[in-house]
Design a protein around this motif. Structure first.
Motif, mmCIF file in Angstrom:
data_model
loop_
_atom_site.group_PDB
_atom_site.id
_atom_site.type_symbol
_atom_site.label_atom_id
_atom_site.label_comp_id
_atom_site.label_asym_id
_atom_site.label_seq_id
_atom_site.Cartn_x
_atom_site.Cartn_y
_atom_site.Cartn_z
ATOM 1 N N GLU A 238 -5.840 5.290 -8.794
ATOM 2 C CA GLU A 238 -4.607 4.539 -8.965
ATOM 3 C C GLU A 238 -4.903 3.045 -8.851
ATOM 4 O O GLU A 238 -5.718 2.625 -8.038
ATOM 5 N N VAL A 239 -4.237 2.225 -9.697
ATOM 6 C CA VAL A 239 -4.356 0.772 -9.630
ATOM 7 C C VAL A 239 -2.950 0.209 -9.530
ATOM 8 O O VAL A 239 -2.093 0.520 -10.354
ATOM 9 N N ILE A 240 -2.715 -0.624 -8.500
ATOM 10 C CA ILE A 240 -1.391 -1.190 -8.266
ATOM 11 C C ILE A 240 -1.514 -2.708 -8.182
ATOM 12 O O ILE A 240 -2.338 -3.229 -7.417
ATOM 13 N N ARG A 241 -0.700 -3.417 -8.963
ATOM 14 C CA ARG A 241 -0.645 -4.879 -8.875
ATOM 15 C C ARG A 241 0.224 -5.228 -7.672
ATOM 16 O O ARG A 241 1.340 -4.737 -7.544
ATOM 17 N N THR B 118 -3.726 -12.265 -9.628
ATOM 18 C CA THR B 118 -2.841 -11.422 -8.832
ATOM 19 C C THR B 118 -3.669 -10.375 -8.098
ATOM 20 O O THR B 118 -4.491 -9.702 -8.710
ATOM 21 N N PRO B 119 -3.476 -10.213 -6.795
ATOM 22 C CA PRO B 119 -4.231 -9.178 -6.082
ATOM 23 C C PRO B 119 -3.835 -7.782 -6.560
ATOM 24 O O PRO B 119 -2.691 -7.542 -6.944
ATOM 25 N N MET B 120 -4.809 -6.894 -6.544
ATOM 26 C CA MET B 120 -4.570 -5.521 -6.959
ATOM 27 C C MET B 120 -5.129 -4.571 -5.919
ATOM 28 O O MET B 120 -6.114 -4.877 -5.260
ATOM 29 N N LYS B 121 -4.482 -3.436 -5.794
ATOM 30 C CA LYS B 121 -4.952 -2.395 -4.889
ATOM 31 C C LYS B 121 -5.472 -1.252 -5.750
ATOM 32 O O LYS B 121 -4.785 -0.769 -6.647
ATOM 33 N N VAL B 122 -6.694 -0.830 -5.467
ATOM 34 C CA VAL B 122 -7.311 0.245 -6.230
ATOM 35 C C VAL B 122 -7.603 1.395 -5.282
ATOM 36 O O VAL B 122 -8.263 1.212 -4.267
ATOM 37 N N ARG B 123 -7.100 2.549 -5.619
ATOM 38 C CA ARG B 123 -7.344 3.746 -4.809
ATOM 39 C C ARG B 123 -8.400 4.570 -5.527
ATOM 40 O O ARG B 123 -8.277 4.872 -6.712
ATOM 41 N N MET B 124 -9.440 4.930 -4.800
ATOM 42 C CA MET B 124 -10.544 5.696 -5.370
ATOM 43 C C MET B 124 -10.349 7.181 -5.113
ATOM 44 O O MET B 124 -9.704 7.572 -4.145
ATOM 45 N N ARG B 125 -10.934 7.999 -5.963
ATOM 46 C CA ARG B 125 -10.811 9.452 -5.813
ATOM 47 C C ARG B 125 -11.622 9.975 -4.635
ATOM 48 O O ARG B 125 -11.276 10.960 -4.019
ATOM 49 N N SER B 126 -12.739 9.303 -4.341
ATOM 50 C CA SER B 126 -13.579 9.795 -3.253
ATOM 51 C C SER B 126 -14.060 8.637 -2.380
ATOM 52 O O SER B 126 -14.166 7.499 -2.839
ATOM 53 N N GLN B 127 -14.385 8.952 -1.161
ATOM 54 C CA GLN B 127 -14.917 7.963 -0.226
ATOM 55 C C GLN B 127 -16.295 7.497 -0.668
ATOM 56 O O GLN B 127 -16.656 6.346 -0.499
ATOM 57 N N VAL B 128 -17.063 8.389 -1.282
ATOM 58 C CA VAL B 128 -18.410 8.048 -1.746
ATOM 59 C C VAL B 128 -18.344 6.939 -2.791
ATOM 60 O O VAL B 128 -19.111 5.971 -2.744
#
Length: 109
Positions: free
Chosen positions: A3-6, A16-26
């Motif tokens: 997921e990518v959120i502005r 603009t800062p963005m938040k990126v959620r990764m599928r895995s911790q690795v």
């Protein structure tokens, strides 16, 4: 990426800062390990990557930064130059060791 959120309004400048959620911790750990290489890349020099922190972590980091600024203001010019050269020397050592590891890894393959 999952997921990518502005985090702010759109701007033409693209800062603009963005938040990126990764599928895995690795995957997240790999990105965090390689984020220093962005500073060497002229095209991506303006990109900053930081871990998401809770309020307590942000306050702690803010306190550490302010203490560092205060200590730096108290230093004389000679002390500032010596600190700069120590940090530069440390970065050069890390770069040299990384290059040595790459050569050894290429020799194995």
């Amino acid at each position: 990426m999952e997921e990518v959120i502005r985090l702010g309004r759109y701007s033409k400048e693209g800062r603009t800062p963005m938040k990126v959620r990764m599928r895995s911790q690795v995957a997240a750990e790999e990105i965090m390990a390689r984020k220093g290489k962005l500073a060497d890349d002229i095209e991506h020099k303006d990109i900053w990557i930081n871990r998401d922190m809770n309020l307590e972590g942000r306050e702690k980091e803010k306190m550490v930064r302010s203490e560092g600024k205060e200590k730096n203001e108290k230093r004389t010019e000679i002390e500032k130059k010596n600190l700069y050269w120590r940090v530069l020397d440390m970065r050069l050592k890390k770069w040299y060791l990384r290059k040595e590891e790459e050569v050894v890894e290429e020799a194995r393959n």
